[in-house]
Design an enzyme around this catalytic site. Structure first.
Site, short mmCIF file in Angstrom:
data_model
loop_
_atom_site.label_atom_id
_atom_site.label_comp_id
_atom_site.label_asym_id
_atom_site.label_seq_id
_atom_site.Cartn_x
_atom_site.Cartn_y
_atom_site.Cartn_z
N SER A 111 44.27 39.25 41.49
CA SER A 111 43.24 39.90 40.48
C SER A 111 42.82 41.38 40.88
O SER A 111 43.55 42.27 41.58
CB SER A 111 41.94 38.95 40.18
OG SER A 111 41.23 39.79 39.47
N HIS A 112 41.41 41.52 41.29
CA HIS A 112 40.84 42.73 41.86
C HIS A 112 40.98 42.87 43.43
O HIS A 112 40.47 43.77 43.70
CB HIS A 112 39.40 42.86 41.27
CG HIS A 112 38.83 41.63 41.59
ND1 HIS A 112 38.96 40.43 41.19
CD2 HIS A 112 37.85 41.74 42.54
CE1 HIS A 112 38.11 39.58 41.72
NE2 HIS A 112 37.43 40.26 42.74
N LYS A 124 48.07 31.23 40.24
CA LYS A 124 47.26 30.68 39.21
C LYS A 124 48.25 30.07 38.57
O LYS A 124 49.04 30.54 37.97
CB LYS A 124 46.40 31.93 38.43
CG LYS A 124 45.65 32.68 39.03
CD LYS A 124 44.61 33.50 37.96
CE LYS A 124 45.31 34.83 37.49
NZ LYS A 124 44.51 35.59 36.79
N ASP A 276 41.82 45.82 35.88
CA ASP A 276 42.04 45.67 37.45
C ASP A 276 43.66 45.39 37.70
O ASP A 276 44.55 45.58 36.74
CB ASP A 276 41.25 44.46 37.58
CG ASP A 276 41.56 43.14 37.14
OD1 ASP A 276 42.12 43.35 35.87
OD2 ASP A 276 41.49 42.10 37.40
N ASP A 278 45.54 42.57 37.72
CA ASP A 278 46.25 41.60 36.87
C ASP A 278 45.83 41.90 35.22
O ASP A 278 46.42 41.20 34.36
CB ASP A 278 46.17 40.24 37.18
CG ASP A 278 44.68 39.85 37.12
OD1 ASP A 278 43.67 40.53 37.12
OD2 ASP A 278 44.74 38.53 36.71
N ASP A 280 42.92 41.62 33.43
CA ASP A 280 42.16 40.74 32.60
C ASP A 280 40.63 41.53 32.53
O ASP A 280 39.72 41.18 31.53
CB ASP A 280 42.10 39.55 32.93
CG ASP A 280 41.98 38.98 34.61
OD1 ASP A 280 41.56 40.14 35.04
OD2 ASP A 280 42.03 37.98 34.78
N ARG A 281 40.37 42.35 33.55
CA ARG A 281 39.15 42.88 33.51
C ARG A 281 39.12 44.25 32.87
O ARG A 281 40.10 45.00 32.84
CB ARG A 281 38.46 43.04 35.22
CG ARG A 281 38.63 41.77 35.75
CD ARG A 281 37.96 42.06 37.01
NE ARG A 281 37.78 40.76 37.86
CZ ARG A 281 36.84 40.63 38.63
NH1 ARG A 281 35.99 41.55 39.26
NH2 ARG A 281 36.76 39.31 39.31
N THR A 343 30.50 30.41 36.08
CA THR A 343 31.37 31.38 36.63
C THR A 343 32.86 30.98 36.54
O THR A 343 33.23 29.76 37.05
CB THR A 343 31.02 31.91 37.94
OG1 THR A 343 29.78 32.63 37.75
CG2 THR A 343 32.10 32.98 38.23
N LYS A 375 40.50 36.43 29.69
CA LYS A 375 39.96 37.74 29.37
C LYS A 375 40.98 38.86 29.34
O LYS A 375 42.16 38.58 30.06
CB LYS A 375 38.82 37.73 30.54
CG LYS A 375 39.33 37.84 31.95
CD LYS A 375 38.03 37.94 32.89
CE LYS A 375 38.43 38.27 34.43
NZ LYS A 375 38.43 37.11 34.95
C1 G16 Z 1 37.70 35.55 38.32
C2 G16 Z 1 37.46 34.58 37.41
C3 G16 Z 1 36.06 34.86 36.90
C4 G16 Z 1 35.10 35.37 37.62
C5 G16 Z 1 35.37 36.36 38.78
C6 G16 Z 1 34.41 36.44 40.04
O1 G16 Z 1 38.21 36.82 37.93
O2 G16 Z 1 38.42 34.26 36.45
O3 G16 Z 1 35.70 34.11 35.71
O4 G16 Z 1 33.93 35.80 37.11
O5 G16 Z 1 36.56 35.61 39.68
O6 G16 Z 1 34.48 35.11 40.67
P1 G16 Z 1 33.46 34.89 41.88
O7 G16 Z 1 32.10 35.39 41.63
O8 G16 Z 1 33.41 33.67 42.09
O9 G16 Z 1 34.32 35.92 43.01
P2 G16 Z 1 39.42 37.55 38.30
O10 G16 Z 1 39.51 38.63 37.40
O11 G16 Z 1 39.31 37.84 39.63
O12 G16 Z 1 40.41 36.50 38.02
#
Ligand code: G16
Length: 542
Positions: A111-112, A124, A276, A278, A280-281, A343, A375
């Site tokens: 992800s990010h 995932k 981000d 991948d 989704d953000r 979350t 997302k």
């Molecule tokens: C993931 C989850 C989100 C979550 C985020 C932050 O996003 O899919 O639902 O809000 O992580 O999670 P944490 O606060 O536990 O670090 P992504 O975009 O990283 O896949």
């Protein structure tokens, strides 16, 4: 086909969003193979089924994807659908699984989190509804990973993923698809592309999308340049790179300085957006103005009927617990339900599948709807473009008007990254130990009305998730949330979420950190954050 003997790793419990570790951790012999075998052994329907595979193009994506395909073939998967070049954004994965009726999908992404040989990697699994594997499934992966004694793999050459079309790997059919087309077609079916296109052609909307050298570049070029007619400068950093060009593919105010500068130029773009690693953000901004993710969710919900796909209104909305309560006000005014989940996008899946909600989102820059089960960064950006076009107002004016109507939920998140894991656990344990005695006491000059550890009871399948974050709610308004991130890969990351409601428009321009200063002080008083984290200040404030 070979059966390879292996021994279990003890650390393969997926976090908030899949298994995320450093690249080097994933490069250990058999680490990736073990986790993949845990997936193939758990999801029985994959034998004879269709698996979609793709990733965000980060370092190790190209190597890992070949392992995924070899193991899929050896584990009896009938067909693999793969994004060309090994690319597929997370929302496109969800879209492709649903559109093609696949059994599931494997996304290679952290992800990010930063990429490159010293960065992070992740895996995932998405289920047949297109959404992230629910908790029960990820726990089953974990259990399977600890009981492994072997894995199945096909010994064969790498498959060429650069050419579109059908091919094969052993007995498994493989189809290499355009990673963009299915998702772009879906986007065009949801929004008023003619209206957005006309506003861009007239120069009223001058978009600039920063793909941060992550997966969304090709998607954004297809949508904004080829389908909506924006000029080539409308998408920057569009080529996906294994190390994201050395940048951090996290679309928050902290990492989007370059985009902010572009928007500040006199004749520059007037609508900024980014996604981000991948895809989704999302983050949306106007010149000198960021829309917080929590506000974005509320504004989209309040204006949804302006978008063709949501013209009939919303069935309901949902937000993760730490997300601000701005969308709750929209739901109350609109007379539709608002659900509060832990979350993690996986918790929205049942509500979406059951038709209880149409739009949902999180403070962590995620927003989406029932169009897929993830997302979706570009969906959110297009939603905003549709809104700006339909209202004929800039981003900032739309948000300010929203605040005037509903009041403003001031919001900030303070992250203490890579702190010592034991110290972080101690902070949370001490906090939890005093939850019973906090109500009625004072902190930061305010009186605490309620303090608890958030537990969620899924109204659809009756499952429960406990220990999802400590909430301290003050009388009148004001809320603190303390939780440990489930996506970091170094030590622990403490997230402190701070919010307060401000109905008075005369006070909507106060600096957020100033407006929330007494609550920030209250957090320190309640949890001794600096002491436990061994830090004077957060690593990142968003
Ligand atoms: C993931 C989850 C989100 C979550 C985020 C932050 O996003 O899919 O639902 O809000 O992580 O999670 P944490 O606060 O536990 O670090 P992504 O975009 O990283 O896949």
């Amino acid at each position: 086909m070979t059966t390879v003997a292996t021994t279990p790793f003890q650390d393969q419990r997926p976090g908030t969003s899949g298994l995320r570790k450093s690249v080097r951790h994933f490069q250990q012999p058999q680490y990736l193979e073990n986790f993949l075998q845990a997936i193939f052994s758990t999801v029985a329907a994959l034998k004879g089924g269709t698996l979609v595979v793709g990733g965000d193009g980060r370092f190790h994506n190209d190597v890992a994807i070949q392992t995924v395909l070899r193991m899929a073939a050896a584990n009896g998967v009938a067909k693999a659908v793969v994004g060309q070049g090994g690319l597929l954004s997370t929302p496109a994965m969800s879209c492709v699984i649903r559109k093609r009726g696949a059994t599931g999908g494997i996304v290679l992404s952290a992800s990010h989190n930063p990429g490159g040989p010293d960065g992070d990697f992740g895996i995932k699994f998405n289920a047949e509804n297109g959404g992230p594997a629910p908790e029960a499934m990820t726990e089953a992966f974990f259990r399977a990973s600890r009981a492994l004694s072997s894995y199945e793999i096909l010994e064969t050459d790498d498959i060429d993923l650069s050419r579109l079309g059908p091919t094969a790997l052993g007995d498994m059919a493989v189809e290499v698809i355009d990673p963009v087309a299915d998702h772009a077609d879906l986007m065009e079916s949801l929004f008023d592309f003619d209206l957005i296109k006309a506003r861009i052609a007239a120069g009223a909307i001058r978009p600039c999308f920063d793909a941060l050298h992550a997966v969304t570049g090709p998607y954004a070029e297809a949508l904004f340049i080829r389908r909506l007619g924006a000029d080539a400068a409308a998408v920057v950093n569009a080529v996906p790179l294994p190390d994201f060009g050395g940048g951090h593919p996290d679309p928050n105010a902290f990492y989007l300085r370059d985009l902010q500068d572009r928007l500040a130029a006199a004749d520059g773009p007037n609508f900024g957006a980014a996604s981000d690693g991948d895809g989704d953000r999302n983050m949306v901004l106007g010149p000198g103005f960021f829309v917080t993710p929590s506000d974005s969710l509320a504004v989209l919900a309040a204006n949804a009927t302006l978008v063709p796909a949501y013209a009939a209104g919303l069935k309901g909305v949902a937000r993760s617990m730490p997300t601000s309560q701005a969308v709750d006000r929209v739901a109350a005014a609109g007379g539709f339900p608002c659900y509060e989940t832990p979350t993690g996008w996986k918790f929205f899946g049942n509500l979406l599948d059951d038709g209880r909600i149409t739009i949902c989102g999180e403070e962590s820059a995620g927003t989406g709807s029932d169009h897929v089960r993830e997302k979706d960064g570009l969906w959110a950006v297009l939603f905003w473009l549709n809104l700006v076009a339909a209202r004929d107002l800039p981003v900032e004016a739309i948000v300010r008007e929203h605040w005037r109507r509903y009041g403003r939920d001031f919001y900030t998140r303070h992250d203490y990254e890579a702190i010592d894991a034991d110290r972080a656990e101690t902070l949370m344990a001490k906090l939890r130990a005093k939850l019973g005695s906090l109500a009625g006491t004072q902190a930061g000059g305010r009186r605490i009305a309620l303090a608890d550890d958030f537990a969620y009871h899924d109204p659809v399948d009756g499952s429960s998730a406990v220990g999802q974050g400590v909430r301290v709610i003050f009388e009148e308004a004001g809320r603190l949330v303390f939780r440990l991130s489930g996506t970091g890969t170094k030590g622990a990351t403490l997230r402190l979420y701070i919010e307060d409601f401000e109905p008075d428009p005369a006070r909507h321009d106060i600096d957020t950190q100033v407006r929330l200063a007494d609550l920030i002080a209250a957090a320190e008083e309640i949890a001794a954050v600096s002491h436990h984290c061994g830090r004077d200040a957060p690593s990142v404030i968003t």
